[in-house]
Motif scaffolding. Structure first.
Motif, PDB file in Angstrom:
ATOM      1  N   HIS A  98       0.834  -1.192   0.000  1.00 39.35           N
ATOM      2  CA  HIS A  98       0.000   0.000   0.000  1.00 39.35           C
ATOM      3  C   HIS A  98       0.874   1.249   0.000  1.00 39.35           C
ATOM      4  CE1 HIS A  98      -4.256  -1.019   0.558  1.00 39.35           C
ATOM      5  NE2 HIS A  98      -3.834  -2.132   1.086  1.00 39.35           N
TER       6      HIS A  98
ATOM      7  N   LYS B  70       1.133   3.416  -3.656  1.00 39.38           N
ATOM      8  CA  LYS B  70       0.384   4.665  -3.797  1.00 39.38           C
ATOM      9  C   LYS B  70       1.286   5.876  -3.751  1.00 39.38           C
ATOM     10  CE  LYS B  70      -3.911   2.922  -3.059  1.00 39.38           C
ATOM     11  NZ  LYS B  70      -4.359   1.942  -2.113  1.00 39.38           N
TER      12      LYS B  70
ATOM     13  N   ARG C  82      -4.972  -6.794  12.870  1.00 36.60           N
ATOM     14  CA  ARG C  82      -4.678  -5.874  13.951  1.00 36.60           C
ATOM     15  C   ARG C  82      -4.454  -6.635  15.262  1.00 36.60           C
ATOM     16  NH1 ARG C  82      -5.424  -0.447  13.997  1.00 36.60           N
ATOM     17  NH2 ARG C  82      -5.407   0.506  16.068  1.00 36.60           N
TER      18      ARG C  82
ATOM     19  N   VAL D 250      -2.393   7.535   2.549  1.00 38.91           N
ATOM     20  CA  VAL D 250      -1.328   6.607   2.953  1.00 38.91           C
ATOM     21  C   VAL D 250      -0.221   7.359   3.689  1.00 38.91           C
ATOM     22  CG1 VAL D 250       0.496   5.135   2.075  1.00 38.91           C
ATOM     23  CG2 VAL D 250      -1.797   4.890   1.207  1.00 38.91           C
TER      24      VAL D 250
ATOM     25  N   ARG E  28      -1.237   7.794   7.208  1.00 38.21           N
ATOM     26  CA  ARG E  28      -1.127   6.558   7.993  1.00 38.21           C
ATOM     27  C   ARG E  28       0.318   6.203   8.304  1.00 38.21           C
ATOM     28  NH1 ARG E  28      -6.266   4.382   7.935  1.00 38.21           N
ATOM     29  NH2 ARG E  28      -7.450   5.070   6.139  1.00 38.21           N
ATOM     30  N   VAL E  29       1.239   6.547   7.373  1.00 43.88           N
ATOM     31  CA  VAL E  29       2.653   6.245   7.618  1.00 43.88           C
ATOM     32  C   VAL E  29       3.210   7.154   8.701  1.00 43.88           C
ATOM     33  CG1 VAL E  29       4.944   6.342   6.599  1.00 43.88           C
ATOM     34  CG2 VAL E  29       3.075   5.335   5.320  1.00 43.88           C
TER      35      VAL E  29
ATOM     36  N   LYS F 129       0.703   6.412  15.822  1.00 45.96           N
ATOM     37  CA  LYS F 129       0.033   5.162  16.210  1.00 45.96           C
ATOM     38  C   LYS F 129      -0.272   4.264  15.016  1.00 45.96           C
ATOM     39  CE  LYS F 129      -2.093   6.742  20.469  1.00 45.96           C
ATOM     40  NZ  LYS F 129      -3.268   7.505  20.944  1.00 45.96           N
ATOM     41  N   MET F 130      -0.020   4.733  13.791  1.00 43.83           N
ATOM     42  CA  MET F 130      -0.249   3.956  12.583  1.00 43.83           C
ATOM     43  C   MET F 130      -1.681   3.387  12.523  1.00 43.83           C
ATOM     44  SD  MET F 130       2.756   1.613  10.959  1.00 43.83           S
ATOM     45  CE  MET F 130       2.663   0.500  12.304  1.00 43.83           C
TER      46      MET F 130
ATOM     47  N   ILE G  81      -3.950   1.596  11.148  1.00 37.84           N
ATOM     48  CA  ILE G  81      -4.310   0.638  10.100  1.00 37.84           C
ATOM     49  C   ILE G  81      -4.997  -0.576  10.701  1.00 37.84           C
ATOM     50  CG2 ILE G  81      -2.517   1.345   8.482  1.00 37.84           C
ATOM     51  CD1 ILE G  81      -0.900  -1.054   9.382  1.00 37.84           C
ATOM     52  N   ASP G  82      -5.899  -1.158   9.935  1.00 35.81           N
ATOM     53  CA  ASP G  82      -6.665  -2.323  10.366  1.00 35.81           C
ATOM     54  C   ASP G  82      -6.965  -3.154   9.113  1.00 35.81           C
ATOM     55  OD1 ASP G  82      -8.181  -4.115  11.687  1.00 35.81           O
ATOM     56  OD2 ASP G  82      -9.906  -2.797  11.997  1.00 35.81           O
ATOM     57  N   PRO G  83      -5.957  -3.849   8.568  1.00 36.78           N
ATOM     58  CA  PRO G  83      -6.112  -4.460   7.241  1.00 36.78           C
ATOM     59  C   PRO G  83      -7.111  -5.602   7.230  1.00 36.78           C
ATOM     60  CG  PRO G  83      -3.823  -4.524   7.985  1.00 36.78           C
ATOM     61  CD  PRO G  83      -4.644  -4.126   9.146  1.00 36.78           C
TER      62      PRO G  83
ATOM     63  N   ILE H 271      -9.431  -8.321   4.145  1.00 36.64           N
ATOM     64  CA  ILE H 271      -9.685  -8.684   2.753  1.00 36.64           C
ATOM     65  C   ILE H 271     -11.192  -8.754   2.550  1.00 36.64           C
ATOM     66  CG2 ILE H 271      -9.546 -10.554   1.085  1.00 36.64           C
ATOM     67  CD1 ILE H 271      -6.725 -11.050   2.029  1.00 36.64           C
TER      68      ILE H 271
ATOM     69  N   GLY I 213      -6.560   3.531   0.023  1.00 36.66           N
ATOM     70  CA  GLY I 213      -6.636   2.427   0.966  1.00 36.66           C
ATOM     71  C   GLY I 213      -7.007   1.063   0.445  1.00 36.66           C
ATOM     72  N   THR I 214      -7.129   0.876  -0.868  1.00 36.13           N
ATOM     73  CA  THR I 214      -7.534  -0.443  -1.361  1.00 36.13           C
ATOM     74  C   THR I 214      -6.640  -0.883  -2.512  1.00 36.13           C
ATOM     75  OG1 THR I 214      -9.152   0.743  -2.682  1.00 36.13           O
ATOM     76  CG2 THR I 214      -9.967  -0.384  -0.743  1.00 36.13           C
TER      77      THR I 214
ATOM     78  N   HIS J 226      -7.853  -6.018  -1.023  1.00 37.51           N
ATOM     79  CA  HIS J 226      -7.204  -5.815   0.276  1.00 37.51           C
ATOM     80  C   HIS J 226      -7.388  -4.365   0.670  1.00 37.51           C
ATOM     81  CE1 HIS J 226      -3.855  -5.228   3.120  1.00 37.51           C
ATOM     82  NE2 HIS J 226      -4.093  -6.473   3.448  1.00 37.51           N
ATOM     83  N   ALA J 227      -8.068  -4.140   1.814  1.00 34.22           N
ATOM     84  CA  ALA J 227      -8.289  -2.782   2.299  1.00 34.22           C
ATOM     85  C   ALA J 227      -7.450  -2.563   3.546  1.00 34.22           C
ATOM     86  CB  ALA J 227      -9.757  -2.564   2.613  1.00 34.22           C
ATOM     87  N   ILE J 228      -6.918  -1.339   3.692  1.00 38.44           N
ATOM     88  CA  ILE J 228      -5.974  -1.089   4.782  1.00 38.44           C
ATOM     89  C   ILE J 228      -6.703  -0.702   6.061  1.00 38.44           C
ATOM     90  CG2 ILE J 228      -5.516   1.374   4.448  1.00 38.44           C
ATOM     91  CD1 ILE J 228      -2.538   0.650   4.717  1.00 38.44           C
TER      92      ILE J 228
END
Lengths: 104, 177
Positions: free
Chosen positions: A37, A41, A99, B94, B97-98, B102-103, B105-107, B109, B134-135, B150-152
């Protein structure tokens, strides 16, 4: 320094920032899929911003046209490449990170 | 890819050849516009290159004569503008999120089905999913129009599952509602 130089510098700096962010994401994110990701992107917009900066710096010529083609090909090729790598990982059975798990 | 008749094969070859030759002209325009370089040998080099590419890959660019291609192309232009804006949003998403300590993200599918069937529509939707926030597309099954994505995080997943803005936009462009 001309105004156009400043604008093109801003574009290139923005591009470099996003490329750096992509690299940071590659290091920070927990697993293969989420790392894709970050790189997939950030690199698309980073490369395109740098190319737009080059276009503004160069001025209007046939080089501009070639750079526009380059942008189009990046927009097509980048998602296809990201998708191909991800599909290869998924088909070979790499489990995605959820997570709460430890990072890999 | 199977052709229905000789006419369609000839049509696809002519279209591919024209596209490749125009592309060559645009890329090598500096040769054309400097008079002393303008001669038959340069042009014939371009024609030979375009012919080779046409023979190898004419089945890829134009598979068969499409219906209402002009209207679809016209509808594609505002969609591409929207897509460009989505790319900018995706990169900022993105990057956020980087950089966030605390990042967030909660990936996951997700799977969903669409009404799209044609190659171009499915390719456009798959590429658009990868470019939007995010996808990323993992798998596509063209027979049933099924997508694995795949979604982040939860929000981009809901955009595809609940809102379905993008599916409706692509279906509108390719008239496959």
């Amino acid at each position: 320094m001309h105004g156009l130089d400043i604008i093109s510098t801003l574009f290139m700096a923005g591009g470099a920032f996003f490329m750096l962010t992509g690299a940071a994401g590659l290091l920070r994110f927990p697993d293969f899929y989420t790392r894709l990701h970050a790189t997939g992107k950030c690199d698309t917009l980073g490369e395109v911003l740098i190319i737009v900066g080059c276009m503004i710096y160069q001025g209007w010529s046939f080089i501009t046209l070639k750079l526009i083609f380059l942008t189009l090909f990046i927009f097509i090729a980048n998602p296809v490449g990201t998708h191909a790598i991800m599909k290869a990982a998924y088909v070979t059975g790499l489990k995605p990170w959820k997570r709460g798990e430890a990072r890999r | 890819m199977v052709f229905k008749s000789k006419g369609e094969k000839a049509f696809s070859m002519v279209v591919t050849f024209c596209a490749m030759f125009i592309f060559w002209l645009l890329l090598s325009a500096w040769i054309i516009y400097i008079p002393q370089h303008y001669d038959l040998i340069e042009i014939s080099k371009g024609i030979i290159c375009a012919l080779i590419v046409t023979l190898i890959s004419h089945e890829l660019l134009v598979s068969k004569r499409g219906e209402r291609v002009l209207l679809k192309t016209l509808r594609l232009i505002p969609y591409l503008g929207w897509e460009l804006w989505q790319i900018v949003l995706a990169t900022f998403d993105v990057a956020y999120r980087v950089i966030h300590p605390k990042m967030p993200i909660d990936p996951r599918i997700i799977e969903f089905e669409t009404t799209l069937r044609s190659d171009f529509a499915l390719t456009t939707l798959a590429n658009s999913i990868t470019l939007t926030p995010g996808t990323i597309t993992i798998l596509v099954r063209p027979e049933t129009g099924k997508f694995w994505v795949h979604a982040i995080a939860e929000k981009p997943a809901d955009a595809l599952l609940v809102d379905q803005t993008m599916q409706r936009k692509v279906a509108h462009v390719y008239m496959e509602e």
